[in-house]
Write a protein that holds these residues in place. Structure first.
Motif, PDB file in Angstrom:
ATOM      1  N   GLY A  83       1.018  -0.939   0.027  1.00  0.00           N
ATOM      2  CA  GLY A  83       0.137   0.411  -0.066  1.00  0.00           C
ATOM      3  C   GLY A  83       0.728   1.083   0.079  1.00  0.00           C
ATOM      4  N   GLU A  84       0.405   2.408   0.056  1.00  0.00           N
ATOM      5  CA  GLU A  84       0.816   3.374  -0.143  1.00  0.00           C
ATOM      6  C   GLU A  84       0.866   3.866   1.173  1.00  0.00           C
ATOM      7  OE1 GLU A  84      -1.664   6.388  -1.776  1.00  0.00           O
ATOM      8  OE2 GLU A  84      -1.678   5.882  -3.459  1.00  0.00           O
ATOM      9  N   LEU A  85       1.936   4.905   1.122  1.00  0.00           N
ATOM     10  CA  LEU A  85       3.196   5.242   2.858  1.00  0.00           C
ATOM     11  C   LEU A  85       2.184   6.706   3.277  1.00  0.00           C
ATOM     12  CD1 LEU A  85       7.168   4.877   2.195  1.00  0.00           C
ATOM     13  CD2 LEU A  85       5.211   3.142   4.377  1.00  0.00           C
ATOM     14  N   SER A  86       1.623   6.850   4.525  1.00  0.00           N
ATOM     15  CA  SER A  86       1.106   8.490   5.096  1.00  0.00           C
ATOM     16  C   SER A  86       1.953   9.351   5.464  1.00  0.00           C
ATOM     17  CB  SER A  86       0.673   7.827   6.515  1.00  0.00           C
ATOM     18  OG  SER A  86       0.687   7.086   6.866  1.00  0.00           O
ATOM     19  N   ARG A 102      18.265  10.165  12.226  1.00  0.00           N
ATOM     20  CA  ARG A 102      16.256   9.104  12.180  1.00  0.00           C
ATOM     21  C   ARG A 102      15.397   8.902  10.588  1.00  0.00           C
ATOM     22  NH1 ARG A 102      13.687  11.122  16.949  1.00  0.00           N
ATOM     23  NH2 ARG A 102      11.882  11.370  15.675  1.00  0.00           N
ATOM     24  N   PHE A 103      15.243   7.808  10.741  1.00  0.00           N
ATOM     25  CA  PHE A 103      14.390   7.017  10.076  1.00  0.00           C
ATOM     26  C   PHE A 103      13.053   6.986   9.830  1.00  0.00           C
ATOM     27  CE2 PHE A 103      12.665   4.447   6.451  1.00  0.00           C
ATOM     28  CZ  PHE A 103      12.723   4.901   5.157  1.00  0.00           C
ATOM     29  N   ALA A 104      11.842   6.844   9.499  1.00  0.00           N
ATOM     30  CA  ALA A 104      10.786   6.547  10.506  1.00  0.00           C
ATOM     31  C   ALA A 104       9.546   6.412   9.121  1.00  0.00           C
ATOM     32  CB  ALA A 104       9.771   7.608  11.140  1.00  0.00           C
ATOM     33  N   ALA A 105       8.667   6.023   9.403  1.00  0.00           N
ATOM     34  CA  ALA A 105       7.823   5.605   8.020  1.00  0.00           C
ATOM     35  C   ALA A 105       6.326   4.770   8.619  1.00  0.00           C
ATOM     36  CB  ALA A 105       8.472   5.047   6.748  1.00  0.00           C
ATOM     37  N   ALA A 106       5.044   5.537   8.074  1.00  0.00           N
ATOM     38  CA  ALA A 106       3.702   4.905   8.525  1.00  0.00           C
ATOM     39  C   ALA A 106       3.489   4.888   7.391  1.00  0.00           C
ATOM     40  CB  ALA A 106       3.344   5.643   9.489  1.00  0.00           C
ATOM     41  N   ALA A 107       2.144   4.076   8.030  1.00  0.00           N
ATOM     42  CA  ALA A 107       0.860   3.529   7.002  1.00  0.00           C
ATOM     43  C   ALA A 107      -0.292   2.759   7.305  1.00  0.00           C
ATOM     44  CB  ALA A 107       1.503   2.464   5.873  1.00  0.00           C
ATOM     45  N   ASP A 108      -1.494   3.227   6.607  1.00  0.00           N
ATOM     46  CA  ASP A 108      -2.656   2.403   7.370  1.00  0.00           C
ATOM     47  C   ASP A 108      -2.805   2.115   5.425  1.00  0.00           C
ATOM     48  OD1 ASP A 108      -3.124   4.106   9.572  1.00  0.00           O
ATOM     49  OD2 ASP A 108      -2.695   5.095   8.627  1.00  0.00           O
ATOM     50  N   TRP A 109      -4.466   1.122   6.160  1.00  0.00           N
ATOM     51  CA  TRP A 109      -4.601   0.726   4.768  1.00  0.00           C
ATOM     52  C   TRP A 109      -5.519  -0.813   5.315  1.00  0.00           C
ATOM     53  CZ3 TRP A 109      -0.129  -1.239   6.992  1.00  0.00           C
ATOM     54  CH2 TRP A 109      -0.035  -2.764   6.760  1.00  0.00           C
ATOM     55  N   LEU A 110      -6.861  -1.046   4.482  1.00  0.00           N
ATOM     56  CA  LEU A 110      -7.357  -1.324   4.126  1.00  0.00           C
ATOM     57  C   LEU A 110      -7.303  -3.105   3.384  1.00  0.00           C
ATOM     58  CD1 LEU A 110     -10.855  -2.279   5.605  1.00  0.00           C
ATOM     59  CD2 LEU A 110     -11.341  -0.916   2.956  1.00  0.00           C
ATOM     60  N   ALA A 111      -7.495  -4.123   3.937  1.00  0.00           N
ATOM     61  CA  ALA A 111      -6.934  -5.896   3.808  1.00  0.00           C
ATOM     62  C   ALA A 111      -8.256  -5.706   2.311  1.00  0.00           C
ATOM     63  CB  ALA A 111      -6.627  -6.133   4.848  1.00  0.00           C
TER      64      ALA A 111
END
Length: 220
Positions: A83-86, A102-111
């Motif tokens: 999915g896409e990264l937020s 620092r490195f950081a990443a996050a994502a929200d998605w619908l399976a």
């Protein structure tokens, strides 16, 4: 005659006294100096070298399938999620006002089956010894996967901390080989290989076990 005997005795006494004050031979003096230098009190321990700082960037990413630009790819317990990264990005201690890499990443998605999931990951390397402890650490890595059920959400994590440079890592959740998060300056991109762990809740069971994660910050 008696006076001569007395004079001879006095001369013999004076010569004996002078002989007792003679300087010891050079060999005896050298041996005494060597013994003094080798004594524990005279010996001085060499200072121990400080262990090197952890490297923030990796020489290469893990040999896993990479993510497309602006996206993530997660494989866990036989499931593949993409999915896409937020959010995604990094900062270096060379930046103004920064004391960490620092490195950081996050994502929200619908399976596809309707489950709502959230993902966050990071890698921090602190160069300020004020934060070098078991709570923050010189080196910190985390992957957190949340299944949103609307109740007691199941959560699985991999959390590792290296308290000080050169110390063994402490794995609070899951497991990996630190650095489990490999960060590359190209992209920037990051990959993670390790194990997720988490308890069952009233909302269900978390996704646990070996996993692979790749993120790519830049978009097409």
């Amino acid at each position: 005659m008696l006076s001569r005997v007395i004079i001879v005795c006095l001369l013999a006494f004076i010569l004996a006294a002078c002989g007792a004050d003679e300087t010891p031979p050079p060999q005896a003096a050298d041996e005494a100096n060597a013994a003094e230098q080798q004594s524990p009190a005279a010996a001085q321990a060499e200072p121990e070298e400080e262990p090197p700082m952890s490297e923030f960037l990796a020489d290469s990413l893990h040999p896993i399938e990479p993510a497309a630009p602006g996206r993530f790819r997660l494989e866990v317990t036989g499931e593949v999620h993409e999915g896409e990264l937020s959010s995604c990005g990094w900062s270096m201690r060379t930046d103004e006002g920064a004391n960490q890499d620092r490195f950081a990443a996050a994502a929200d998605w619908l399976a596809e089956d309707g489950r709502r999931l959230s993902l966050e990951m990071w890698r921090f390397v602190s160069h300020d010894d004020f934060f070098w402890n078991a709570n923050h650490g010189h080196e910190s890595e985390r992957v957190r996967l949340l299944l949103r059920t609307g109740g007691d959400d199941p959560v699985s994590m991999m959390v590792g901390i290296r308290p000080r440079p050169g110390a063994d890592p402490i794995w609070r959740w899951g497991a990996g080989d630190m650095p489990a998060v490999h960060v590359s300056a190209e992209g920037p991109q990051a990959t993670v290989v390790g194990e997720l762990d988490g308890p069952d809740t009233d909302g269900g069971s978390p996704l646990t076990g070996p996993f692979e994660l790749a993120v790519h910050c830049e978009e097409d």
